[in-house]
Design a protein around this motif. Structure first.
Motif, PDB file in Angstrom:
ATOM      1  N   SER A  11       0.843  -1.192   0.000  1.00  0.00           N
ATOM      2  CA  SER A  11       0.000   0.000   0.000  1.00  0.00           C
ATOM      3  C   SER A  11       0.882   1.246   0.000  1.00  0.00           C
ATOM      4  O   SER A  11       2.095   1.167   0.203  1.00  0.00           O
ATOM      5  CB  SER A  11      -0.881   0.007   1.248  1.00  0.00           C
ATOM      6  OG  SER A  11      -0.073   0.220   2.397  1.00  0.00           O
ATOM      7  N   ASP A  63       2.613   1.406   3.240  1.00  0.00           N
ATOM      8  CA  ASP A  63       3.753   0.484   3.302  1.00  0.00           C
ATOM      9  C   ASP A  63       4.975   1.091   2.625  1.00  0.00           C
ATOM     10  O   ASP A  63       6.088   1.003   3.143  1.00  0.00           O
ATOM     11  CB  ASP A  63       3.429  -0.840   2.616  1.00  0.00           C
ATOM     12  CG  ASP A  63       2.437  -1.688   3.374  1.00  0.00           C
ATOM     13  OD1 ASP A  63       2.264  -1.474   4.591  1.00  0.00           O
ATOM     14  OD2 ASP A  63       1.826  -2.571   2.742  1.00  0.00           O
ATOM     15  N   SER A 104       7.874   1.254  16.167  1.00  0.00           N
ATOM     16  CA  SER A 104       6.879   0.240  16.505  1.00  0.00           C
ATOM     17  C   SER A 104       5.991   0.772  17.618  1.00  0.00           C
ATOM     18  O   SER A 104       6.461   1.371  18.583  1.00  0.00           O
ATOM     19  CB  SER A 104       7.549  -1.061  16.933  1.00  0.00           C
ATOM     20  OG  SER A 104       8.416  -0.824  18.003  1.00  0.00           O
ATOM     21  N   GLU A 127      -0.658   2.699  10.389  1.00  0.00           N
ATOM     22  CA  GLU A 127      -1.261   1.372  10.235  1.00  0.00           C
ATOM     23  C   GLU A 127      -0.223   0.364   9.752  1.00  0.00           C
ATOM     24  O   GLU A 127      -0.173  -0.773  10.243  1.00  0.00           O
ATOM     25  CB  GLU A 127      -2.426   1.441   9.266  1.00  0.00           C
ATOM     26  CG  GLU A 127      -3.650   2.154   9.816  1.00  0.00           C
ATOM     27  CD  GLU A 127      -4.745   2.331   8.788  1.00  0.00           C
ATOM     28  OE1 GLU A 127      -4.652   1.748   7.670  1.00  0.00           O
ATOM     29  OE2 GLU A 127      -5.691   3.069   9.078  1.00  0.00           O
ATOM     30  N   SER A 128       0.592   0.767   8.796  1.00  0.00           N
ATOM     31  CA  SER A 128       1.611  -0.128   8.277  1.00  0.00           C
ATOM     32  C   SER A 128       2.617  -0.481   9.353  1.00  0.00           C
ATOM     33  O   SER A 128       2.982  -1.657   9.529  1.00  0.00           O
ATOM     34  CB  SER A 128       2.335   0.523   7.093  1.00  0.00           C
ATOM     35  OG  SER A 128       3.402  -0.285   6.648  1.00  0.00           O
ATOM     36  N   ALA A 156       2.194  -0.429  12.574  1.00  0.00           N
ATOM     37  CA  ALA A 156       1.539  -1.268  13.578  1.00  0.00           C
ATOM     38  C   ALA A 156       1.451  -2.705  13.096  1.00  0.00           C
ATOM     39  O   ALA A 156       1.682  -3.651  13.863  1.00  0.00           O
ATOM     40  CB  ALA A 156       0.155  -0.731  13.896  1.00  0.00           C
ATOM     41  N   ARG A 157       1.139  -2.883  11.825  1.00  0.00           N
ATOM     42  CA  ARG A 157       0.989  -4.217  11.256  1.00  0.00           C
ATOM     43  C   ARG A 157       2.331  -4.946  11.181  1.00  0.00           C
ATOM     44  O   ARG A 157       2.399  -6.163  11.356  1.00  0.00           O
ATOM     45  CB  ARG A 157       0.354  -4.108   9.870  1.00  0.00           C
ATOM     46  CG  ARG A 157      -0.020  -5.429   9.245  1.00  0.00           C
ATOM     47  CD  ARG A 157      -0.753  -5.271   7.915  1.00  0.00           C
ATOM     48  NE  ARG A 157       0.099  -4.666   6.890  1.00  0.00           N
ATOM     49  CZ  ARG A 157       0.023  -3.394   6.478  1.00  0.00           C
ATOM     50  NH1 ARG A 157      -0.877  -2.577   6.990  1.00  0.00           N
ATOM     51  NH2 ARG A 157       0.818  -2.922   5.562  1.00  0.00           N
ATOM     52  N   THR A 158       3.414  -4.214  10.924  1.00  0.00           N
ATOM     53  CA  THR A 158       4.726  -4.852  10.733  1.00  0.00           C
ATOM     54  C   THR A 158       5.608  -4.778  11.967  1.00  0.00           C
ATOM     55  O   THR A 158       6.740  -5.229  11.936  1.00  0.00           O
ATOM     56  CB  THR A 158       5.473  -4.194   9.553  1.00  0.00           C
ATOM     57  OG1 THR A 158       5.711  -2.824   9.872  1.00  0.00           O
ATOM     58  CG2 THR A 158       4.693  -4.317   8.269  1.00  0.00           C
ATOM     59  N   PRO A 204       7.898  -3.126   5.609  1.00  0.00           N
ATOM     60  CA  PRO A 204       6.863  -4.029   5.071  1.00  0.00           C
ATOM     61  C   PRO A 204       7.408  -4.958   4.015  1.00  0.00           C
ATOM     62  O   PRO A 204       8.393  -4.695   3.400  1.00  0.00           O
ATOM     63  CB  PRO A 204       5.821  -3.099   4.473  1.00  0.00           C
ATOM     64  CG  PRO A 204       6.264  -1.718   4.762  1.00  0.00           C
ATOM     65  CD  PRO A 204       7.616  -1.764   5.368  1.00  0.00           C
TER      66      PRO A 204
END
Length: 97
Positions: A28, A31, A52, A87-88, A90-92, A97
């Motif tokens: 995205s 990302d 993070s 969001e990216s 948090a996800r990674t 990414p």
């Protein structure tokens, strides 16, 4: 070159941009931007704090923190970009990414 070989080469050449586009669509905008952030903010870099667990609100606050270079770097991002980056990250877990 035979007609079949010529056709196969033409097919591969025509399909190459589609394969590349499919690979780049896997990431995205958040990302792609976050990947540049992690260049410096990688968890293994002890001199720059990792990102993070950083919220979009915390990232947004850095846009006005004029005592750091971050306000200059973040000034080109929209609020939507900052949310996407948060969001990216948090996800990674703060990793690229």
């Amino acid at each position: 070159m035979s007609r079949a070989a010529s056709w196969a080469v033409g097919l591969l050449v025509a399909a190459a941009p589609c394969v590349h586009a499919a690979e780049s669509d896997a990431f995205s905008r958040g990302d792609r931007i976050a990947a540049t952030c992690v260049t410096c903010h990688h968890p293994a870099n002890i001199h720059i704090p990792p990102l993070s667990g950083t919220s979009a609100a915390a990232l947004s606050s850095l846009t006005v923190a004029e005592d750091t270079v971050m306000h200059r770097l973040l000034s080109g991002l929209t609020p939507e970009d900052i949310e996407a980056v948060a969001e990216s990250l948090a996800r990674t877990g703060g990793e690229a990414p």
